[in-house]
Structure formats: structure tokens, C-alpha cells
Design an enzyme around this catalytic site. Sequence first.
Site, PDB file in Angstrom:
ATOM      1  N   ASN A  99       5.561   9.328   8.861  1.00 37.11           N
ATOM      2  CA  ASN A  99       4.513  10.301   8.568  1.00 37.11           C
ATOM      3  C   ASN A  99       5.013  11.736   8.617  1.00 37.11           C
ATOM      4  OD1 ASN A  99       2.076   8.578   8.254  1.00 37.11           O
ATOM      5  ND2 ASN A  99       2.588   7.981  10.341  1.00 37.11           N
ATOM      6  N   GLY A 139      -9.292   4.359   2.243  1.00 34.72           N
ATOM      7  CA  GLY A 139      -8.872   3.497   3.331  1.00 34.72           C
ATOM      8  C   GLY A 139      -8.076   2.292   2.873  1.00 34.72           C
ATOM      9  N   THR A 140      -7.516   1.586   3.862  1.00 36.27           N
ATOM     10  CA  THR A 140      -6.642   0.447   3.572  1.00 36.27           C
ATOM     11  C   THR A 140      -7.396  -0.723   2.954  1.00 36.27           C
ATOM     12  OG1 THR A 140      -6.921  -0.238   5.882  1.00 36.27           O
ATOM     13  CG2 THR A 140      -4.953   1.047   5.337  1.00 36.27           C
ATOM     14  N   ARG A 163      59.316  26.868 -23.496  1.00 35.14           N
ATOM     15  CA  ARG A 163      59.194  28.079 -22.694  1.00 35.14           C
ATOM     16  C   ARG A 163      59.614  29.272 -23.542  1.00 35.14           C
ATOM     17  NH1 ARG A 163      62.983  25.958 -17.883  1.00 35.14           N
ATOM     18  NH2 ARG A 163      61.642  24.348 -16.976  1.00 35.14           N
ATOM     19  N   ASP A 198       5.474   2.974   3.418  1.00 39.50           N
ATOM     20  CA  ASP A 198       6.145   3.907   4.328  1.00 39.50           C
ATOM     21  C   ASP A 198       6.641   3.224   5.596  1.00 39.50           C
ATOM     22  OD1 ASP A 198       3.717   3.405   5.499  1.00 39.50           O
ATOM     23  OD2 ASP A 198       3.149   5.507   5.780  1.00 39.50           O
ATOM     24  N   TYR A 215      45.194  17.894 -12.585  1.00 47.54           N
ATOM     25  CA  TYR A 215      44.029  17.279 -13.209  1.00 47.54           C
ATOM     26  C   TYR A 215      44.502  16.253 -14.229  1.00 47.54           C
ATOM     27  CZ  TYR A 215      40.026  16.434 -16.166  1.00 47.54           C
ATOM     28  OH  TYR A 215      39.030  15.811 -16.884  1.00 47.54           O
ATOM     29  N   HIS A 229      50.149  16.753  -6.010  1.00 49.33           N
ATOM     30  CA  HIS A 229      49.653  18.092  -5.704  1.00 49.33           C
ATOM     31  C   HIS A 229      48.934  18.721  -6.890  1.00 49.33           C
ATOM     32  CE1 HIS A 229      53.069  17.671  -2.880  1.00 49.33           C
ATOM     33  NE2 HIS A 229      53.809  17.493  -3.942  1.00 49.33           N
ATOM     34  N   LEU A 260       0.852  -1.189   0.000  1.00 48.51           N
ATOM     35  CA  LEU A 260       0.000   0.000   0.000  1.00 48.51           C
ATOM     36  C   LEU A 260       0.891   1.243   0.000  1.00 48.51           C
ATOM     37  CD1 LEU A 260      -2.796  -1.084   2.511  1.00 48.51           C
ATOM     38  CD2 LEU A 260      -2.451  -1.692   0.113  1.00 48.51           C
ATOM     39  N   ALA A 261       0.805   2.009  -1.081  1.00 47.31           N
ATOM     40  CA  ALA A 261       1.715   3.152  -1.254  1.00 47.31           C
ATOM     41  C   ALA A 261       0.986   4.362  -1.823  1.00 47.31           C
ATOM     42  CB  ALA A 261       2.867   2.758  -2.174  1.00 47.31           C
TER      43      ALA A 261
END
Length: 460
Positions: free
Chosen positions: A227, A79-80, A440, A103, A366, A363, A9-10
Amino acid sequence: MSKLNIVVLAAGLGKRMYSALPKVLHPLAGKPLLVHVLDTARALAPHTTCVIYGHGGETVPQTIADESLIWVPQIPQLGTGHAVMQALPHIEKEGITLILYGDVPLTSVETLKKLIAMAGKQTLGLLTVELPDPAGYGRIVRHSETGEVAAIVEEKDASESQRSIGEINTGIMAVPNRYLHGWLCKLENNNAQGEYYLTDIVAMAVKDGVKVATANPAYVWETTGVNSKVQLAGLERIYQTAQANKLLEQGVALADPARIDIRGKLSCGRDVMIDINCIFEGDVQLDDGVKVGAHTILKDVRVAADSVIAPFSLIEAAEIGRNCRIGPYARIRPGTRLEDEVHIGNFVEVKNSALAAGSKANHLSYIGDAVVGRSVNIGAGTITCNYDGANKYQTIIEDDVFVGSDTQLIAPVRVARGSTIGAGSTITRDTPPDMLTLSRAKQLSIDGWKRPVKKPKPKN
């Protein structure tokens, strides 16, 4: 053995959750409440599992997306008993139907097996618990002479004497199918709520001479429902405490059992040590002697023996070899494989890359979409430039390479075995083996150069 049907039951609104998200989709330990229930149901190997949904519309079945389930809407929610009526076309005439709640996430398989074993062609099984404060729950009313269950009376319909009863109905029951169809058809809604109570079938069972047997869970919290966010947080702590206790019993050293979150499956070898505030998601395996530092998050990871994960590291969908050193403040992203004795240091990010044994990036680097050989040293500030704005490209660094600090490797590029890359280089072409490569601008010193002087601020 009788065929087992399960009805979950959900359909509840979850008004006190104060959320647009259907109540059964709120997460506990990283997955929706309803998924916990369905995982337990699946472990019982049922013939069919029928989920009754309502509030939230198609959000619930679309989120779960399990083709083995039968989804049935309950519109309106009356209801249930009315909820279970919706499942009748999918319930066989013979066998047992187990009623669960979307639940109530922590009921154990062992408890439910015990309940199912009690039920039969002429027996209805109820899961009950004793509470010191039963307010708000349906009471189990027993015959004063025999002690047999006579009925379940809801709180709003109970007399003063019935409200003093401490044994309450958890809502979980195992019902013989041969009677279930007829009992549901006889339900009436002449009660304070104007609903069809599933619990009314207990009195019908007694009237029809069907035995009503009761079972108790190992722990009261197995039957606790959600609840409100307060109750959800309480169950989260209960669940995490139970998981921590299991680890302790297996010999895992936890710096503080109250400060660990397991949101999936965590398997540990011998002499594993876990510091505070660590989170484990998905399927995580820690082999013998692994140490996990504080505030670390591991998701779908295997860490081989004797490796150390330093604090504040994030690792997901990766494989870590033996005797590796990771972190602190390292991020290892999906698709990464580190072989033995690899070092990934602080503020290093590795994505979809393989690093062979003995290589180090200690250090501020990436490494993305790269294949790194053995015994490679990646200097601080090195970046594999793998993305041109449209496509990703691979960087290959062969064995015994030394990459100087502040180097950019513009993929696709290959750094050959034994190469040394001078600090501050931008490498755009493949390098030859066993040579120094650098790029460089020529260093200049300008005589007589003056630093700029700040202009004086205007006076007001």
C-alpha cells in the site's frame, strides 16, 4: 478435480503510493506486482483467469497484454465483494473460484495448492495468518466451543474484544462456485465504509452449513500486500533475501547475501562466486566456476564455465564462452557471442559481434557489427566505424590479425588472415593477407618552430 477459476482483484487506487502509475504496475524484482500474481496463477493451470481493474483505466490491461486473461472493469469501486460480482458472468456454476489480489505478489504456488485442496463443493477455504499486531486487518472470529470459523469482522466494524484477536484474514480464499453466485447477490453495504465486503460471505457460508476451513502460508510475508513505497521496499528485500538463501543452499558463494538483486531467473552451476551489488535481469545462466565481480549487471546472458566477469561490467543478451575474461568496466551489448578464452578489457564496448576463440580487445575499443576470427589482437583505441548516419555495415577480421592501437576500420571492410595493421591507421579498403597495412601522413619535424604564447590579460 473441480475446474478452477481465478479472480484477481487489481482495481485499487494505491493512494499512499503517491504515484500516477496504478499500484499493481509498480515493480518488484523488476516486474509489476500484478505480473507476479499472474505468474503464480498460471502455475495453477486454471480454467479461466479474470482480472478486475479500475484505477488507471486501460493502462493495466494494455501493460500486461496477455490474451489468455479476461479483463473486466470495476466502475465505480465499491469494495471487494462488488469487484468479484463483476466477474460472475465468467465464472462457471460448478467448480472452485480462487480470489487473489494484484498487490499481494509473493504468495507461493504451494500455499495456494494447499488452500485449493481444502475447498470443495461444501467447503470454503480461507488463508489466514497470526499477527502480533493485527491492527487494520479483518479478524477471524471463531465459535468459542467448536473453534470453527464463524465470521470475518473488519477492523472498523470490530468490537473491542474482536480487535484483540490475532488471527487475521489475508483476503485470499477458495470458494465453491455453486454458492458464490447466491452469496454475492445477498451482500449489503451497511457498514462503516459503505462497501460490499467479500468477507461477509463467510458468515453466509456458516449459515448455509458450508464448512469454512483455514490454511496458513509457510511464511507470513507470502500474504503481505503493498500500500506504500515503504511496504514495497520491504517486500523487495524479503524477496531478494529469499532468492539469496536459495542460491546459498545450492552452493553459490555470495560475498554478501544482502547485496544481490535478482530480477528474473538466475541459474548457477557449481563453485560460482558472486561479489557484492550485482544485478541479474531476465534469464541468466552461470556455468561451473564462473566468477562475477562487484557492481556487475547481467541481463539475459549465458556465461560458460570458468569465465571471470570483472567489476563494473554490463552484459546483456549475449553468450560468453568458457574461460573468458571480461572487464572491468566492459560493456557487451545484445547480439554478441564470445567463444572460449576471449578477453574483453576495460572500457571496451562490443555490440552485435562474434569473436572467435583466443581473441583479445583489452583496452578502450569499440567493436560493433563485426565478425572477428581466432587469435586476433585488437589494439587500444580501435574503432569499427559501422554507421554512416543511415545504415550499419559489417567489419570482418579474419584469424591471426594484429590491429595496432588507434586504428579506425571503416565498414564495410575485410581484414584478411594474418594481416598486421599499423598503429594510427584508417583502413577504408580490404587488406591483403599476411602483410603490414598502414595509412599515415608522413611524419615531419619543423626546425625553429615556436609554440604560441598566450596573450596577456587586459588590466582592469
